[in-house]
Design an enzyme around this catalytic site. Structure first.
Site, PDB file in Angstrom:
ATOM      1  N   SER A   1      43.659  45.543  46.216  1.00 46.99           N
ATOM      2  CA  SER A   1      43.028  45.428  44.901  1.00 46.99           C
ATOM      3  C   SER A   1      41.513  45.543  44.991  1.00 46.99           C
ATOM      4  CB  SER A   1      43.382  44.088  44.255  1.00 46.99           C
ATOM      5  OG  SER A   1      42.716  43.010  44.915  1.00 46.99           O
ATOM      6  N   ASP A   2      40.937  45.172  46.145  1.00 42.45           N
ATOM      7  CA  ASP A   2      39.484  45.049  46.298  1.00 42.45           C
ATOM      8  C   ASP A   2      38.905  44.167  45.191  1.00 42.45           C
ATOM      9  OD1 ASP A   2      37.025  45.395  47.490  1.00 42.45           O
ATOM     10  OD2 ASP A   2      36.586  47.283  46.484  1.00 42.45           O
ATOM     11  N   HIS A   3      39.621  43.102  44.879  1.00 39.43           N
ATOM     12  CA  HIS A   3      39.237  42.194  43.797  1.00 39.43           C
ATOM     13  C   HIS A   3      37.890  41.543  44.083  1.00 39.43           C
ATOM     14  CE1 HIS A   3      39.861  39.094  40.663  1.00 39.43           C
ATOM     15  NE2 HIS A   3      39.301  38.272  41.534  1.00 39.43           N
TER      16      HIS A   3
END
Length: 429
Positions: free
Chosen positions: A302-304
Site C-alpha cells: 500500500s505504501d501507506h
C-alpha cells in the site's frame, strides 16, 4: 473462542483453493476446512453468504506510527483492519528511528491483542544518518525482522558494503529503497516531458538503476539477502529480473500507487499525487504490471503514509509526499485483476501468500501468514467482491485521508476482519 464461518467463498491462493467451504477456528487457529472437526461447538457463527473469505492481507510497507514515531497510531491500526490487513511491515520512522533495542521494545509494548501484527524494520545506521552501523544482532533480538534506511538512503558506498557484510554474517536481511541520493536531490516528480512542462525538478530513472547496480554488485561480493521496496521504473525491473535469473537472494515489492497511476495524473500540481517514489510514465507502469503478473515483483504494498492537511497544503515541490493506502489495498488489487484480466487468485496472491513468502524467507521463525490451511493463524477478512464504492476521504479511518484515488469508484469492500480468531473489525453498514 470457537468460530464457525459458514457459506463463504474461500479463496486461498497458497493452497489453490477457490470454492464454497466453511471454516472452523479454535484457539486462534484454523482447525478445519469444509467439515467440522469431531465435537466442535462454535461460540459464534458468522454467515459469509455472498462474501469471499480471504487470508488476511500482508502489507510490506505501511507507516502506522504516531507523529514522532514512538508509538502506533490507533487510527492507522483501525485503517489496517478496515482494509483487511492483518500483518504489516513498519519502516523506521525518521523522528524516532529504532536504532537501539530499548526503542524497539518500547514501540512493541504498544501492540495489543486484536490488532494487526506489526513487524518493525530496524534502523541500519544510527539515527539513519548513514554513517555508523547499528547493532543489528541486538535489534533482531528485540524484534526487528530486517534493517532499513527508510527514505534516508546511504550516500557512502563503503557503509552500505559494511552493512551487507554484517547482515550476511548474521543471516539478516537489508530492506532497501534503491535510490541514488545525489540524483534524487531536490526531485519532486519523475523526469520527463510532464515534469519539464510543470517546471518541477525531475527524478531520473538512473537514480534507481545506479542504486540497483551497486546493490547487486555488493550482493555478489557478500552473499547478503536483500528486499527491494517500491521499485518504480522499467529499467529497474529489468535489472531485478536479471538478478533473479542469476540467483541472487533478492525479493521485491511495488506500490499500488505506481501500479495504477502515471505522472500525467498529477494534473495542475495536485499534491494528492505527490508521492515517493514519484509517479512515472506509462512504460514504467506497464512494466510494473507485467512484473507483478509474472512474479518478478513478489508483492504489492500500500505504501501507506498518513499526511495531514498542512503537509499537503504546501506548494507541490515542498509538500509532504505520501498517501493513505491501507483501506484501498484490496480494492486496488481487485481493480488491477479486473482491468488486466488476471485470474483473481493470482492477483490476491500478491497481497497474501506472496508477501507472506517474503517474510518467511526473512524471518522464518515468525508465525506463518498469508494462508488459511489447517493450523494457520486465524487471520482473515470477509470481503464483498461485487461491491462498488466511492473513495470518500472523510469516511476513511486513517488520520491522513489524502489519496490520489479520492472520488474514484473501486471494486470490492472488506466487511469484517478476524485477527487471531477474534472478530477485530466490522464495516458499518
Amino acid at each position: 473462542m470457537r468460530l464457525h464461518i459458514a457459506n463463504g467463498r474461500l479463496i486461498d491462493p497458497a493452497h489453490a483453493v477457490d470454492g464454497r467451504h466453511d471454516l472452523y477456528i479454535a484457539q486462534g487457529r484454523v482447525v478445519a476446512v469444509g467439515a467440522a472437526p469431531d465435537g466442535f461447538q462454535a461460540d459464534r457463527h458468522l454467515d459469509a453468504s455472498g462474501l469471499a473469505v480471504l487470508p488476511g492481507l500482508v502489507d510490506l510497507s505501511a507507516r502506522v506510527s504516531q507523529p514522532g514515531g514512538a508509538a502506533f497510531a490507533p487510527a492507522e491500526l483501525r485503517a489496517a483492519l478496515a482494509g483487511g490487513v492483518t500483518r504489516l511491515v513498519l519502516p523506521p520512522h525518521p523522528d524516532a528511528p529504532p536504532d537501539e533495542p530499548g526503542k524497539v521494545e518500547a514501540l512493541m509494548r504498544h501492540a495489543q491483542a486484536g490488532q494487526c501484527m506489526v513487524h518493525p524494520l530496524g534502523a541500519m545506521t544510527v539515527a539513519l544518518a548513514g554513517d555508523t552501523l547499528t547493532e543489528m544482532a541486538l535489534l533482531s533480538q528485540a524484534g526487528c525482522i530486517a534493517f532499513s534506511q527508510g527514505e534516508s538512503g546511504i550516500a557512502d558506498t563503503r557503509v552500505l558494503w559494511g552493512a551487507l557484510r554484517y547482515a550476511s554474517g548474521l543471516g539478516h536481511t537489508l530492506w532497501l529503497r534503491p535510490q541514488d541520493p545525489w540524483l534524487a536531490r531536490g526531485a519532486s516528480a519523475a523526469s520527463g516531458a510532464y515534469a519539464e512542462r510543470l517546471g518541477l525538478e525531475g527524478l531520473p530513472a538512473q537514480a534507481e538503476t545506479v542504486a540497483l547496480h551497486t546493490i547487486f554488485e555488493l550482493q555478489r561480493a557478500t552473499g547478503a539477502r536483500v528486499h527491494l521496496t517500491r521499485l518504480s521504473t522499467a529499467p529497474g525491473l529489468d535489472l531485478l529480473r536479471a538478478a533473479k535469473r542469476e540467483g541472487l537472494p533478492v525479493t521485491a515489492d511495488v506500490s499500488a500507487n505506481s501500479l495504477h497511476l502515471t505522472d500525467v495524473d498529477i494534473g495542475f500540481f495536485d499534491t494528492n499525487y505527490r508521492l515517493s517514489p514519484p509517479l512515472r510514465g506509462q512504460r514504467d507502469r506497464d512494466a510494473i504490471q507485467a512484473a507483478l503478473a509474472d512474479g518478478v515483483a513478489d508483492a504489492l504494498c500500500s505504501d501507506h503514509t498518513a499526511v495531514d492537511n498542512r503537509g499537503k497544503a504546501e506548494p507541490f515541490p515542498v509538500s509532504a509526499p505520501g498517501a493513505t493506502g491501507l483501506e484501498l489495498l484490496l480494492s486496488l488489487t481487485l481493480k488491477w485483476a479486473r482491468d488486466s484480466r488476471r485470474p483473481l487468485a493470482e492477483a490476491l496472491a500478491r497481497v497474501t501468500s506472496g508477501p507472506a513468502a517474503v517474510l518467511d524467507k526473512i524471518a522464518p521463525s515468525a508465525t506463518p501468514a498469508g494462508h488459511l490451511g489447517v493450523g494457520a493463524p486465524a487471520d482473515l477478512c470477509l470481503a464483498d467482491l461485487d461491491a462498488e464504492w466511492i473513495v470518500t476521504p472523510a469516511a476513511l479511518q486513517s488520520r491522513g485521508a489524502h489519496t490520489p484515488f479520492a472520488g474514484m469508484m473501486l471494486p470490492g469492500r472488506v466487511r469484517a476482519t478476524v485477527v487471531g480468531g477474534q472478530l477485530a473489525w466490522e464495516t458499518p453498514v
